[in-house]
Design a protein around this motif. Structure first.
Motif, PDB file in Angstrom:
ATOM      1  N   SER A 102      34.162  70.505  48.816  1.00  0.00           N
ATOM      2  CA  SER A 102      33.830  71.859  48.342  1.00  0.00           C
ATOM      3  C   SER A 102      32.752  71.916  47.343  1.00  0.00           C
ATOM      4  N   GLN A 103      32.918  70.756  46.484  1.00  0.00           N
ATOM      5  CA  GLN A 103      31.789  70.633  45.257  1.00  0.00           C
ATOM      6  C   GLN A 103      30.497  70.720  46.041  1.00  0.00           C
ATOM      7  N   THR A 106      29.057  73.909  47.387  1.00  0.00           N
ATOM      8  CA  THR A 106      28.555  74.730  45.961  1.00  0.00           C
ATOM      9  C   THR A 106      27.345  74.027  45.843  1.00  0.00           C
ATOM     10  N   ASP A 109      24.477  75.263  48.174  1.00  0.00           N
ATOM     11  CA  ASP A 109      24.054  76.643  47.800  1.00  0.00           C
ATOM     12  C   ASP A 109      23.249  76.740  46.728  1.00  0.00           C
TER      13      ASP A 109
END
Ligand SMILES: [Zn+2]
Length: 231
Positions: A102-103, A106, A109
């Protein structure tokens, strides 16, 4: 030539000198004015700094992403090597991978955003660099045009000053001083008389006055003090 005639001629030379002096300062302004170029160059310099900053940010974001990906690879190899048997530990490792992934999303992006910024600033730098080049060429062209013009004007000015000095030497010094004094306060010191009127102030000049002026006496207008000149 009458004294008033000499002063009239002196005045014409002074007017020509004034005009040439004005032309010279205009040409000098054209030669020295590089404000637009200086402004564009300083804009380019600051945009290049921005670009360097944005590229550094992009690089460090890429490194951070690589670190996270490396961590995931390490845990994955632990998970699938079969060496870790403890179910609790396996669950923790899977959780850790989930968190890392999930890191990573992020980070990815954010990296895309940074890449977009870099591209945007690169485009700005390109536009400004082109503008700097255009202004440089324009400035060089202006130098080529106005440098010879400046030389021409300076030559004429030297000639005019020579003529004026020569004429001034021939003029009676008292009359010359009167001329200079009136010029200071009135601008135009010698004026013609037309149809009996002083062309400086348009007041009628007494006949005796303009007759004396015509005969060659140095006569000043009773009203405006200018030197009267009759051809
Ligand atoms: Zn007058």
């Amino acid at each position: 030539m009458s004294l008033a005639g000499q002063l009239y001629k002196l005045q014409q030379l002074d007017l020509e000198l004034q005009e040439k002096q004005r032309e010279l300062s205009e040409v000098e302004n054209q030669l020295s004015d590089n404000n637009a170029l200086v402004a564009a160059e300083s804009q380019l310099a600051s945009q290049k700094e921005q670009l360097e900053d944005a590229r550094k940010k992009q690089k460090s974001s890429e490194w951070e992403l690589e670190d996270l990906q490396e961590k995931v690879r390490q845990i994955d190899s632990k998970l699938y090597s079969g060496k870790t048997k403890d179910p609790k530990e396996l669950i923790n490792l899977e959780k850790e991978v989930k968190g890392l992934k999930s890191q990573i999303r992020t980070k990815e992006d954010a990296l895309l955003g940074l890449m977009g910024q870099v591209e945007e600033i690169e485009a700005k730098v390109k536009t400004t660099a082109e503008e700097v080049e255009r202004l440089k060429r324009e400035w060089e062209q202006r130098q080529e045009t106005f440098k010879p013009k400046k030389g021409e004007i300076e030559t004429v000015l030297t000639e005019l000053r020579g003529d004026r000095d020569e004429l001034a030497r021939q003029i009676n010094s008292e009359a010359f001083n009167i001329y200079e004094r009136i010029k200071l306060t009135r601008g135009q010191a010698v004026v013609k008389v037309e149809r009996g009127r002083c062309l400086g102030c348009h007041i009628t000049v007494p006949t005796s006055q303009w007759q004396k002026a015509k005969a060659g006496d140095l006569i000043q207008c009773n009203n405006c003090s200018r030197i009267l000149y009759l051809e």
